[in-house]
Design an enzyme around this catalytic site. Structure first.
Site, mmCIF file in Angstrom:
data_model
loop_
_atom_site.group_PDB
_atom_site.id
_atom_site.type_symbol
_atom_site.label_atom_id
_atom_site.label_comp_id
_atom_site.label_asym_id
_atom_site.label_seq_id
_atom_site.Cartn_x
_atom_site.Cartn_y
_atom_site.Cartn_z
ATOM 1 N N THR A 124 0.949 -1.145 0.035
ATOM 2 C CA THR A 124 -0.106 -0.019 -0.192
ATOM 3 C C THR A 124 0.853 1.061 0.026
ATOM 4 O O THR A 124 0.311 2.416 0.300
ATOM 5 C CB THR A 124 -1.030 -0.077 1.305
ATOM 6 N N LYS A 150 4.108 -11.707 -7.325
ATOM 7 C CA LYS A 150 3.139 -10.384 -7.514
ATOM 8 C C LYS A 150 3.565 -9.523 -8.413
ATOM 9 O O LYS A 150 4.505 -8.869 -8.144
ATOM 10 C CB LYS A 150 2.878 -9.811 -6.138
ATOM 11 N N TYR A 173 7.876 -9.876 -5.417
ATOM 12 C CA TYR A 173 6.904 -8.851 -6.052
ATOM 13 C C TYR A 173 7.782 -7.740 -6.717
ATOM 14 O O TYR A 173 8.767 -7.098 -6.449
ATOM 15 C CB TYR A 173 6.670 -7.910 -4.786
#
Length: 275
Positions: free
Chosen positions: A46, A164, A136
């Site tokens: 986030t 991801k 990621y």
């Protein structure tokens, strides 16, 4: 191995003076748990990962570990990334002692490591954490793009279970076609262009919008995966949620919407939230 195909990337709560607020961070995770969510990503995608000091990350990790119900009945994924490899290694060692289910292994912003430097960084953390690892890749935020070849090299480790991918979605097809052994999962980072990503081979979702509509986003994703028809009324509701979150800064919008629902995660650390 992680069983859950859907997890929610939860924001980190901060006090008015921008100090870490573990209580309200955990309160939000408990609320998601009570609504039926069984996997969350903490200290992850986030946009707040690199605003946290190593001390704050360990503090958050310790607070999670003390929540016996959450760590025993949820798949909690913890983000690991740092400008300095040594700090990421310390965090990996701390996580290895806990009941955290897995880590999300990110790459440092701005530094622009070579592929070989990134491989050495990754392999060091993987060896220390002794947990399942999701790589990621988010080149828009870090400036670094983990190559298909590097993903395949890291996927040789039994610990590396997925990626991801927030960059070029078409890479998923090449990776899945060439990954050598076992099952390898591609996670969508957020809900944008989700149907197209599924067509490329993405099979799991790291959700941001799920913070404000946890079950609705989960049901929509599962419907897209299975190819089930979704009513237009439901699609319209989903689009309203996504427009609310992604029109501007997602984390700022997310905290604002959660505050309207009585979930107090405080403000973002500036410059996010400046107006």
């Amino acid at each position: 191995m992680l069983k859950e195909i859907y997890h929610i990337a939860v924001p980190t709560a901060f006090q008015d003076n921008e100090a870490l607020d573990t209580k309200h961070t955990l309160d939000h995770i408990r609320q998601l748990y009570n609504q039926g969510i069984r996997s969350v990503l903490v200290c992850g995608s986030t946009g707040e990962q690199h605003s946290l000091s190593l001390k704050e990350k360990v503090e958050l990790l310790t607070a999670l570990e003390e929540e016996e119900l959450l760590v025993s009945d949820m798949e909690i994924i913890f983000g690991v990334s740092a400008i300095r490899q040594s700090e990421a290694e310390v965090l990996a060692k701390e996580i290895s002692k806990t009941n955290i289910a897995a880590i999300l292994l990110g790459y440092p912003p701005y530094l622009l490591p070579t592929q070989n430097e990134a491989l050495i960084y990754s392999k060091s953390i993987i060896s220390l954490v002794k947990k399942p690892v999701i790589l990621y890749n988010n080149p828009a935020r870090t400036g670094f793009d983990l190559s298909v070849e590097s993903v395949l090299e890291l996927a040789k480790s039994d610990s590396v279970i997925g990626l991801k991918e927030a960059g070029n979605s078409s890479k998923a097809s090449d990776i899945l076609r060439n990954v050598s052994d076992g099952v390898f999962y591609i996670y969508a980072g957020g809900e944008r262009d989700l149907l197209q990503k599924i067509q490329y081979g993405f099979s799991r979702l790291s959700s941001i919008a799920g913070n404000i509509a946890p079950i609705r986003i989960q049901s929509w994703f599962e419907g897209l995966l299975s190819g089930n028809m979704i009513e237009q009324k439901e699609i319209d509701c989903i689009n309203d949620v996504l427009e609310t979150i992604y029109n501007g800064s997602p984390i700022v919008n997310l905290k604002r919407e959660l505050s309207h629902e009585g979930v107090d995660l405080g403000r973002c650390r500036r410059p996010l939230g400046n107006s």
